[in-house]
Structure formats: structure tokens, C-alpha cells
Design an enzyme around this catalytic site. Structure first.
Site, PDB file in Angstrom:
ATOM      1  N   ASN A  68     -10.483  -3.177  -6.129  1.00  0.00           N
ATOM      2  CA  ASN A  68      -9.753  -2.169  -6.910  1.00  0.00           C
ATOM      3  C   ASN A  68     -10.364  -1.896  -8.285  1.00  0.00           C
ATOM      4  O   ASN A  68     -10.019  -0.910  -8.938  1.00  0.00           O
ATOM      5  CB  ASN A  68      -8.281  -2.566  -7.093  1.00  0.00           C
ATOM      6  CG  ASN A  68      -7.453  -2.451  -5.836  1.00  0.00           C
ATOM      7  OD1 ASN A  68      -6.482  -3.164  -5.641  1.00  0.00           O
ATOM      8  ND2 ASN A  68      -7.823  -1.534  -4.952  1.00  0.00           N
ATOM      9  N   ASP A  89       0.839  -1.204   0.000  1.00  0.00           N
ATOM     10  CA  ASP A  89       0.000   0.000   0.000  1.00  0.00           C
ATOM     11  C   ASP A  89       0.875   1.255   0.000  1.00  0.00           C
ATOM     12  O   ASP A  89       1.965   1.264   0.576  1.00  0.00           O
ATOM     13  CB  ASP A  89      -0.902  -0.031   1.257  1.00  0.00           C
ATOM     14  CG  ASP A  89      -2.080   0.916   1.123  1.00  0.00           C
ATOM     15  OD1 ASP A  89      -2.299   1.474   0.032  1.00  0.00           O
ATOM     16  OD2 ASP A  89      -2.792   1.106   2.129  1.00  0.00           O
TER      17      ASP A  89
END
Ligand code: FPP
Length: 236
Positions: A56, A8
Site C-alpha cells: 500500500n 477491502d
């Protein structure tokens, strides 16, 4: 040892450099190369990287397209590197929503490295642990006699995993957030969790060593009691 990483912070890394988010993902892909090689040198047996979660898909189309271009480039350029280092590559997750050209690249990389006996590198693309668990349940028949190991085999089937996944020993998440985000929920039951502020493109060999040092200091009891400690405090 099985290490899993939630990579991330690419977007924030790009923002800090006043670059588009896609540049952050490209820098993230460079970090992937460095960390894969470092993990293989440290004889990590399985490394699972969260490259694209099923959630996503909700990102802007340009970002999604950029990410899939990076995955294709990765498979194009890194399959031979994997072969050199005897790394077995496997893309886990759903395959029904991937483009035919990406699918054929995945299949050829997996075929090319199938005999490699070194580290198992699993890249999670269109992956959702909740979807996988639900899918195992959906495919069950009333006559199925499930136990843990058969369940894990079913999970591997759903995930397109070459082999049933070993339990995760160390889960690393970069970028400062402290959550699992639908990643390997079954496999992380007893994982040691390591959250670090470092943004993924800045995560390198040294950062991996820091995570491994911290892991070494953890006391993994798996629900048991450490009898030697009880004895040493006189309460045994
Ligand atoms: C999360 O950071 C990262 C992703 C959704 C993509 C991960 C992809 C890579 C590391 C590069 C490509 C991977 C391979 C295997 C070639 P974010 O964009 O959510 O960061 P932010 O929270 O700072 O916005």
C-alpha cells in the site's frame, strides 16, 4: 477462535457516495470499531485486521498520509475502549518505516493493554507475509534447530507480535476480490476462506454473524477423513 479480516472496498464505497477515497477509509475505521466490539462480545480469542499492506506504500501520498492519520486517531481514541473491554492491542508488521510519533503511540497502546486478558486485537500495518517469512529465513544461523513452534516464535519476533499467532480459523475478505494479498500466509494454512461482496464500511455485526454461520457449516478435516461419515455410508 482466530478471525482475520482483509478489509477491502473503502475506495469503492467512497466512489459510490461521490466522496474522496479518504472518506471511505474514515467510514472503514468506524466499521473497525463496530466489528471489534462485536467480535469481543462473541468471545473471539484473536482478531487480526489488515489495515495497511507493505504494497500500500505505492498509493498516492495523500491517501497514505490520510490512512496513517486514521491509525493514530484510532490508537488515541480506542486504547481506553480496549482497556474497558479487556482487549489486548498489538500492531504487527514492520516498524522500521513508521514515523516516530506513530511508533510511540503504538508502544504506549500496547503497554497500556498488555495485561488485558480478553480478545487479542492485532492490527497489521506495513505488513507483508512474504517479507516476514523471508526475514525469519535471513536471521537463521546454521546451528538453529527449527521446528514448527520455534518457527512461529521467530515469526512473532519479526512481526513484533506480542505472542506467537495461533493458526487462523476464519479468513474474511470483503469487497468481492478472492485473494489473500500477502496476508498471514503461514497462519492461514488451514483457514476457512470467506469472500463477501459487501464493501468494508458496510460490514457490520450482522455481516460478521453471517460469516460465523457459514463457518459453522464448514467441515474442517485438516486432511483427515471423517470416519463417522464413512461408517454411515457403509464404506467404513
Ligand atoms: C482496502 O480498501 C483498505 C485499505 C488499504 C485500508 C484499510 C483501512 C481501514 C479499514 C481504516 C483504518 C483502519 C484502522 C485500523 C483504524 P481499498 O481502499 O483498496 O478499497 P477499493 O478496492 O475499493 O479501492
Amino acid at each position: 477462535m482466530h478471525i482475520a479480516i482483509i478489509m477491502d472496498g473503502n475506495g469503492r464505497w467512497a466512489l459510490r457516495q461521490r466522496l474522496p477515497r479518504t472518506a471511505g477509509h474514515k467510514a472503514g475505521a468506524d466499521a473497525v470499531n463496530a466489528v471489534v466490539e462485536a467480535a469481543a462480545r462473541r468471545r473471539v480469542s484473536t482478531l487480526t485486521l489488515y489495515a495497511f499492506s507493505s504494497a500500500n506504500w505505492q498509493r498516492p501520498a495523500t491517501e497514505v498520509t490520510g490512512l496513517f492519520a486514521l491509525f493514530k486517531r484510532y490508537l488515541h481514541t480506542q486504547t481506553s475502549r480496549c482497556l474497558e473491554q479487556s482487549i489486548r492491542l498489538n500492531v504487527i508488521g514492520r516498524r522500521d518505516r513508521l514515523s516516530p510519533d506513530l511508533l510511540s503511540l503504538i508502544e504506549s497502546s500496547e503497554r497500556a493493554t498488555a495485561q488485558c486478558s480478553g480478545m487479542r486485537l492485532r492490527i497489521a500495518v506495513d505488513y507483508s507475509a512474504q517479507h516476514s517469512l523471508l526475514e525469519v529465513c535471513r536471521r537463521l544461523r546454521p546451528t538453529d534447530d527449527l521446528d514448527r513452534s520455534r518457527f512461529v516464535e521467530r515469526l512473532a519476533e519479526v512481526d513484533h507480535a506480542a505472542l506467537p499467532a495461533p493458526e487462523v480459523d476464519l479468513l474474511i475478505r470483503t469487497g468481492g476480490e478472492k485473494r489473500l494479498s500477502d496476508f498471514l500466509l503461514w497462519e492461514c494454512a488451514y483457514a476457512e476462506l470467506y469472500f463477501v461482496d459487501c464493501l468494508w464500511p458496510d460490514f457490520d455485526e450482522r455481516a460478521l454473524d453471517e460469516a460465523l454461520d457459514e463457518y459453522e457449516r464448514r467441515d474442517r478435516r485438516f486432511g483427515r477423513i471423517d470416519e463417522s461419515r464413512l461408517a454411515s455410508t457403509g464404506h467404513g
